[in-house]
Motif scaffolding. Structure first.
Motif, mmCIF file in Angstrom:
data_model
loop_
_atom_site.group_PDB
_atom_site.id
_atom_site.type_symbol
_atom_site.label_atom_id
_atom_site.label_comp_id
_atom_site.label_asym_id
_atom_site.label_seq_id
_atom_site.Cartn_x
_atom_site.Cartn_y
_atom_site.Cartn_z
ATOM 1 N N ASN A 1 3.231 -2.370 9.035
ATOM 2 C CA ASN A 1 3.748 -1.410 8.398
ATOM 3 C C ASN A 1 5.419 -1.739 8.252
ATOM 4 O O ASN A 1 6.028 -2.015 9.449
ATOM 5 C CB ASN A 1 3.412 -0.320 9.003
ATOM 6 N N SER B 1 0.790 -1.326 0.174
ATOM 7 C CA SER B 1 -0.146 0.060 -0.105
ATOM 8 C C SER B 1 0.798 1.091 0.128
ATOM 9 O O SER B 1 1.925 1.367 0.502
ATOM 10 C CB SER B 1 -0.911 0.099 1.297
ATOM 11 N N LYS C 1 10.895 1.988 8.620
ATOM 12 C CA LYS C 1 12.223 2.919 7.873
ATOM 13 C C LYS C 1 13.406 2.151 8.230
ATOM 14 O O LYS C 1 13.716 1.645 9.206
ATOM 15 C CB LYS C 1 12.128 4.375 8.516
ATOM 16 N N TYR D 1 0.096 -6.466 3.124
ATOM 17 C CA TYR D 1 -1.226 -7.296 3.340
ATOM 18 C C TYR D 1 -0.968 -8.429 2.806
ATOM 19 O O TYR D 1 -0.576 -8.632 1.713
ATOM 20 C CB TYR D 1 -2.394 -6.486 2.984
ATOM 21 N N GLU E 1 -0.074 3.919 1.819
ATOM 22 C CA GLU E 1 -0.270 4.252 3.143
ATOM 23 C C GLU E 1 0.811 3.646 4.191
ATOM 24 O O GLU E 1 0.604 2.399 4.460
ATOM 25 C CB GLU E 1 -1.571 4.175 3.642
ATOM 26 N N GLU E 2 1.780 4.429 4.706
ATOM 27 C CA GLU E 2 2.557 3.854 5.708
ATOM 28 C C GLU E 2 3.322 2.498 5.507
ATOM 29 O O GLU E 2 3.571 1.703 6.416
ATOM 30 C CB GLU E 2 1.620 3.828 7.132
ATOM 31 N N CYS E 3 3.544 2.542 4.062
ATOM 32 C CA CYS E 3 4.433 1.136 3.746
ATOM 33 C C CYS E 3 3.715 -0.176 4.157
ATOM 34 O O CYS E 3 4.271 -1.091 4.588
ATOM 35 C CB CYS E 3 5.653 1.398 4.084
ATOM 36 N N GLY E 4 2.365 -0.224 4.107
ATOM 37 C CA GLY E 4 1.801 -1.200 4.605
ATOM 38 C C GLY E 4 1.750 -2.437 3.604
ATOM 39 O O GLY E 4 1.776 -2.660 2.374
#
Length: 393
Positions: free
Chosen positions: A281, A260, A284, A267, A262-265
């Motif tokens: 997530n 994703s 970093k 799934y 969003e925030e390196c999601g």
């Protein structure tokens, strides 16, 4: 920077291969465009062409296609340039084409060009003509494409639909979805084991009425293609948030893996039950923020490797393992790919025949990490700043 040759021999070939190729190197980097495809051509004595006896690399960018020697990086004379005012938007390589190996490129006019791999000559064009009305052409802008079987194309469009094409005919065979009901298709993945098509979408879009829409939850969709009678029925993969940058599969474990915006999601769903079995997530890896832009899953005899390409130009190698009844992500190694600037990774491909990982960036540069498994995974990895270990390419 130019094309560079690696010093150490590739263990499967016995000679060094090129370490980096810059396509369209005579142009400023801002005019080159991203790597859309990078395909290694191996000697083929069934093809009646002088280049078929040599090792080559074919590099696809929006500007066109160029060919290079795999061993030295030397540029060959065959090339392909799309028609005027047209760019390439996606590509696939079909080794199992009925007659010789072919490249198939989707172009910004909504059509497809079939190109002989060793000569880069146009075999034929299918799809939309160049003289279509602008409205119709706009409705048929292609965003991504895969080829799950010889001469079959699954093509995603900005209108949110997926069209199924056969290269022998001039019209799509079937359309999944309805135009503008969903965001633009961002990525596609096909499970050969389960015969299922997984579709990932943008998280925001402008519909046919010009209204800007941001999805609170962006469900991926799974279709079951059936040549005897296609259906628009689909199953939703719930729980996803943001734009789906990339999808891949771990067929052995029946996992669908998606990344994703969003925030390196990351799934992970079960392809049989469609349950969301894991969501994390990705942390970093240094003080600089990064986005995971690409994912590549490699199934090895004793491990499932997940390789991430990041917006800072680096590559992160990790494992997905089952501990008890839980899926656990284990980072192993980060590869920092050197260039004058760090450009986002836009393309990942592993070539099993020569144990080489190919990494393509935003500005038409492809890096070849030779002996990837035989030499590349011997260093442990930690995400803490104090213990972080990077390898520099």
């Amino acid at each position: 920077m130019g094309n560079t040759q690696q010093g150490k021999p590739n263990k499967k070939l016995g000679v060094p291969i090129v370490g980096k190729i810059e396509s369209y190197s005579s142009r400023p980097s801002s005019e080159r465009g991203m790597i859309l495809g990078c395909y290694i051509l191996f000697p083929d004595n069934t093809v009646p062409h002088e280049y078929a006896s040599l090792f080559h690399v074919v590099v696809v960018t929006p500007k066109g296609i160029e060919m290079f020697c795999l061993l030295t990086g030397e540029k060959r004379y065959p090339s392909y340039t799309p028609p005027p005012k047209t760019t390439i938007v996606s590509s696939v390589f079909s080794q199992d084409f009925i007659q010789n190996a072919h490249l198939i490129v989707a172009e910004s006019n909504g059509g497809f060009t079939l190109i002989e791999a060793y000569t880069l000559r146009v075999d034929k064009r299918i799809g939309l003509s160049h003289s279509l009305p602008s409205l119709n052409a706009t409705k048929n802008v292609i965003s991504t494409m895969i080829s799950p079987a010889p001469e079959i194309l699954y093509v995603g469009y900005l209108t949110g639909v997926v069209k199924v094409w056969h290269t022998a005919v001039t019209n799509p065979q079937f359309i999944f979805g309805k135009e503008y009901e969903l965001p633009p298709v961002r990525c596609l993945c096909y499970s050969s084991k389960h015969r299922k098509l997984i579709v990932g979408y943008e998280g925001t879009y402008e519909n046919q009425h010009g209204k800007f829409i941001k999805l609170e939850k962006n469900a991926l969709r799974v279709y079951v293609p059936n040549a005897s009678g296609e259906s628009n029925e689909c199953t939703l993969l719930d729980g996803f948030n943001g734009t789906c940058f990339s999808i891949d599969l771990c067929e052995r474990n029946d996992w669908i893996i998606a990344i994703s915006s969003e925030e390196c999601g990351m799934y992970v769903w079960n392809i049989n039950t469609y349950t969301l079995d894991m969501m994390i997530n990705i942390p970093k890896f240094d003080s600089q923020p990064q986005i995971i832009t690409q994912i590549l899953t490699l199934e090895r005899p004793n491990a499932n490797y997940v390789i991430f390409g990041a917006s800072d130009g680096s590559v992160v190698v990790s494992e997905l393992v089952i501990e008890g009844n839980t899926i656990v992500w284990k980072p192993l190694k980060r590869l920092t790919i050197h260039s004058d600037d760090n450009y986002a990774v836009e393309y990942l491909h592993y070539e099993e025949k020569i144990d080489t990982l190919i990494v393509g960036n935003t500005f038409s540069t492809a890096t070849f990490i030779s002996n990837f498994f035989s030499e590349g995974l011997g260093v442990s990895f930690s995400v803490s700043n104090e213990q972080k270990i990077d390898d520099e390419i």
